[in-house]
Design a protein around this motif. Structure first.
Motif, PDB file in Angstrom:
ATOM      1  N   ALA A 179      23.951 -83.076  68.520  1.00 43.84           N
ATOM      2  CA  ALA A 179      23.461 -83.844  67.122  1.00 43.84           C
ATOM      3  C   ALA A 179      22.077 -82.731  67.410  1.00 43.84           C
ATOM      4  N   GLY A 180      21.760 -82.266  67.959  1.00 45.82           N
ATOM      5  CA  GLY A 180      20.172 -81.148  67.438  1.00 45.82           C
ATOM      6  C   GLY A 180      18.866 -81.773  68.304  1.00 45.82           C
ATOM      7  N   ALA A 181      18.721 -82.842  69.280  1.00 49.18           N
ATOM      8  CA  ALA A 181      17.668 -83.043  70.173  1.00 49.18           C
ATOM      9  C   ALA A 181      17.579 -81.309  70.977  1.00 49.18           C
ATOM     10  N   ASP A 182      16.195 -81.906  71.029  1.00 54.20           N
ATOM     11  CA  ASP A 182      15.607 -80.577  71.612  1.00 54.20           C
ATOM     12  C   ASP A 182      15.444 -80.648  72.932  1.00 54.20           C
ATOM     13  N   VAL A 183      14.948 -81.903  73.395  1.00 51.01           N
ATOM     14  CA  VAL A 183      14.430 -82.303  74.958  1.00 51.01           C
ATOM     15  C   VAL A 183      15.827 -83.651  75.501  1.00 51.01           C
ATOM     16  N   LEU A 184      15.882 -83.522  76.388  1.00 50.24           N
ATOM     17  CA  LEU A 184      17.024 -84.642  76.751  1.00 50.24           C
ATOM     18  C   LEU A 184      16.698 -85.623  77.894  1.00 50.24           C
ATOM     19  N   TYR A 185      16.312 -86.826  77.905  1.00 47.89           N
ATOM     20  CA  TYR A 185      15.737 -87.273  78.942  1.00 47.89           C
ATOM     21  C   TYR A 185      16.620 -88.633  79.631  1.00 47.89           C
ATOM     22  N   ALA A 186      16.984 -88.952  80.211  1.00 45.27           N
ATOM     23  CA  ALA A 186      17.566 -89.961  81.344  1.00 45.27           C
ATOM     24  C   ALA A 186      16.746 -90.569  82.126  1.00 45.27           C
ATOM     25  N   PRO A 187      15.968 -91.242  81.614  1.00 47.70           N
ATOM     26  CA  PRO A 187      14.792 -91.666  82.985  1.00 47.70           C
ATOM     27  C   PRO A 187      15.615 -92.932  83.640  1.00 47.70           C
ATOM     28  N   SER A 201      24.733 -80.226  82.956  1.00 43.99           N
ATOM     29  CA  SER A 201      25.506 -80.412  82.065  1.00 43.99           C
ATOM     30  C   SER A 201      25.022 -79.856  80.613  1.00 43.99           C
ATOM     31  N   VAL A 202      23.867 -80.037  80.723  1.00 41.32           N
ATOM     32  CA  VAL A 202      23.451 -79.732  79.338  1.00 41.32           C
ATOM     33  C   VAL A 202      23.118 -78.248  79.041  1.00 41.32           C
ATOM     34  N   GLY A 203      22.612 -78.003  78.085  1.00 39.09           N
ATOM     35  CA  GLY A 203      21.767 -76.976  77.650  1.00 39.09           C
ATOM     36  C   GLY A 203      20.604 -76.994  77.486  1.00 39.09           C
ATOM     37  N   LYS A 204      20.056 -78.156  76.905  1.00 42.90           N
ATOM     38  CA  LYS A 204      18.468 -78.344  76.309  1.00 42.90           C
ATOM     39  C   LYS A 204      17.799 -78.337  77.296  1.00 42.90           C
ATOM     40  N   PRO A 205      16.227 -78.392  77.075  1.00 37.29           N
ATOM     41  CA  PRO A 205      15.712 -78.780  78.216  1.00 37.29           C
ATOM     42  C   PRO A 205      15.873 -80.106  78.577  1.00 37.29           C
ATOM     43  N   VAL A 206      15.538 -80.727  80.133  1.00 38.35           N
ATOM     44  CA  VAL A 206      15.460 -82.263  80.108  1.00 38.35           C
ATOM     45  C   VAL A 206      14.314 -82.283  80.694  1.00 38.35           C
ATOM     46  N   ASN A 207      14.222 -83.450  80.438  1.00 37.29           N
ATOM     47  CA  ASN A 207      12.720 -84.260  81.216  1.00 37.29           C
ATOM     48  C   ASN A 207      13.082 -85.380  82.225  1.00 37.29           C
ATOM     49  N   VAL A 208      11.893 -85.320  83.592  1.00 37.86           N
ATOM     50  CA  VAL A 208      12.020 -85.984  83.939  1.00 37.86           C
ATOM     51  C   VAL A 208      10.824 -87.042  84.724  1.00 37.86           C
ATOM     52  N   VAL A 209      11.277 -88.652  84.396  1.00 38.99           N
ATOM     53  CA  VAL A 209       9.795 -89.230  84.584  1.00 38.99           C
ATOM     54  C   VAL A 209       9.871 -89.366  85.973  1.00 38.99           C
ATOM     55  N   GLN A 221      10.290 -78.525  93.398  1.00 39.84           N
ATOM     56  CA  GLN A 221      12.016 -78.514  93.883  1.00 39.84           C
ATOM     57  C   GLN A 221      12.344 -79.234  92.726  1.00 39.84           C
ATOM     58  N   LEU A 222      11.688 -79.821  91.376  1.00 40.76           N
ATOM     59  CA  LEU A 222      12.462 -80.795  90.062  1.00 40.76           C
ATOM     60  C   LEU A 222      12.283 -78.803  89.677  1.00 40.76           C
ATOM     61  N   GLY A 223      10.812 -77.973  89.714  1.00 43.55           N
ATOM     62  CA  GLY A 223      11.993 -76.667  89.009  1.00 43.55           C
ATOM     63  C   GLY A 223      13.233 -76.049  89.460  1.00 43.55           C
ATOM     64  N   GLU A 224      13.256 -76.323  91.121  1.00 44.50           N
ATOM     65  CA  GLU A 224      14.080 -75.287  92.007  1.00 44.50           C
ATOM     66  C   GLU A 224      15.882 -75.815  90.753  1.00 44.50           C
ATOM     67  N   VAL A 225      15.757 -76.938  90.888  1.00 43.32           N
ATOM     68  CA  VAL A 225      16.918 -78.261  90.073  1.00 43.32           C
ATOM     69  C   VAL A 225      16.782 -77.709  88.464  1.00 43.32           C
ATOM     70  N   GLY A 226      16.081 -77.390  87.948  1.00 41.42           N
ATOM     71  CA  GLY A 226      15.668 -76.679  86.664  1.00 41.42           C
ATOM     72  C   GLY A 226      15.343 -77.459  85.252  1.00 41.42           C
ATOM     73  N   VAL A 227      14.547 -78.779  85.943  1.00 38.41           N
ATOM     74  CA  VAL A 227      13.696 -79.692  84.781  1.00 38.41           C
ATOM     75  C   VAL A 227      12.679 -78.398  84.564  1.00 38.41           C
ATOM     76  N   ARG A 228      12.742 -79.189  82.757  1.00 41.85           N
ATOM     77  CA  ARG A 228      12.140 -78.231  82.569  1.00 41.85           C
ATOM     78  C   ARG A 228      10.447 -79.270  82.082  1.00 41.85           C
ATOM     79  N   ARG A 229      10.460 -81.035  82.180  1.00 42.33           N
ATOM     80  CA  ARG A 229       9.153 -81.198  81.865  1.00 42.33           C
ATOM     81  C   ARG A 229       9.121 -82.825  82.727  1.00 42.33           C
ATOM     82  N   VAL A 230       7.897 -82.837  83.166  1.00 41.64           N
ATOM     83  CA  VAL A 230       7.951 -83.874  84.021  1.00 41.64           C
ATOM     84  C   VAL A 230       6.988 -84.580  83.640  1.00 41.64           C
TER      85      VAL A 230
END
Length: 273
Positions: A179-187, A201-209, A221-230
């Motif tokens: 749908a066009g979201a720039d960042v994806l986030y599943a708290p 599973s996705v191609g856009k940056p993922v935020n982890v809280v 470790q977050l960087g190693e698994v590909g998390v882009r925002r914390v």
């Protein structure tokens, strides 16, 4: 373009670029001008509002739509850092009405905004799939139509509200991406394995809280698994309130040992000068 708009455009460009580099963006959540300036002084590169922190500051469990926007403006004016606005569910079910919050957040100085699929009703906490996607699509349309395109984060809230279904959560994030979201986030992601699965599973940056995750996980470790925002959500607010309550309880009991742990006034003066 006015100087204020130019400044916001610069912040927006910086914020977008921070999601594209190899190392994750650390995005702390202040709740007033003072905490925003303290975080800026520590070298953080961007800030995010926290609706829980705003509510706590006001002595309530929820903040209103206008209070969220007012806080967004306070934080945006407190420092030169980009600000991402926590808009909860947009304070509306209807996609177009919820999306108006994105425009109002931009008008309040934000260069990013988060919209969630939590309904606000814990008896039926998550919007139906189709409506959730329509809400993101409407928010994306508004975000891209602004004078300065805003970074839109779409949140899938299943895990926070007792729906322990990572498959459906990922399905929603994939649809939000489409749908066009720039960042994806599943708290609510707790383990590195869960985070790795979502990122893969996705191609856009993922935020982890990290307020809900295994606290032993490191930024490396977050960087190693590909998390882009914390981010940390309301955790810093809750930490500050715990310190306040601990000191107040000690004072109520007639003891004052807590004064040995105070932040030096000179450090506050330096930060707020």
């Amino acid at each position: 373009m006015t100087s204020a708009m130019t400044d916001q455009a610069t912040k927006a460009a910086v914020f977008r670029a921070l999601h594209e580099r190899p190392e994750p963006l650390l995005l702390p959540n202040p709740w007033d001008a003072g905490t925003a300036r303290l975080l800026a002084g520590l070298g953080f590169e961007a800030l995010a509002t926290t609706s829980l922190g705003v509510a706590n500051m006001l002595g309530r469990t929820r903040a209103s739509r206008q209070e969220i926007l007012d806080n967004c403006r306070v934080l945006s004016e407190a420092t030169a850092l980009p600000v991402n606005a926590d808009l909860e569910n947009g304070f509306a079910d209807d996609p177009a009405e919820a999306a108006t919050m994105v425009e109002l957040a931009f008008a309040s100085g934000a260069v990013g905004a988060s919209l969630e699929d939590f309904t606000g009703d814990r008896r039926a906490p998550i919007y139906d799939f189709g409506l959730a996607v329509d809400r993101v699509r409407a928010a994306v349309e508004v975000a891209r139509g602004l004078p300065v395109p805003l970074v839109l984060t779409a949140r899938a809230e299943n895990l926070l509200y007792g729906i322990d279904d990572l498959g459906d959560t990922i399905r929603r994030l994939q649809a939000f991406e489409e749908a066009g979201a720039d960042v994806l986030y599943a708290p609510g992601l707790r383990t590195l394995a869960e985070m790795r699965t979502v990122v893969g599973s996705v191609g856009k940056p993922v935020n982890v809280v990290m307020g809900f995750a295994d606290p032993s996980i490191t930024l490396e470790q977050l960087g190693e698994v590909g998390v882009r925002r914390v981010s940390i959500g309301g955790a810093l607010s809750r930490l500050a309130l715990k310190s306040f309550m601990d000191g107040a309880r000690e004072m109520r009991a007639g003891r004052f040992g807590f004064v040995t742990d105070l932040l030096p006034i000179s450090e506050l003066h330096q930060a707020f000068r």
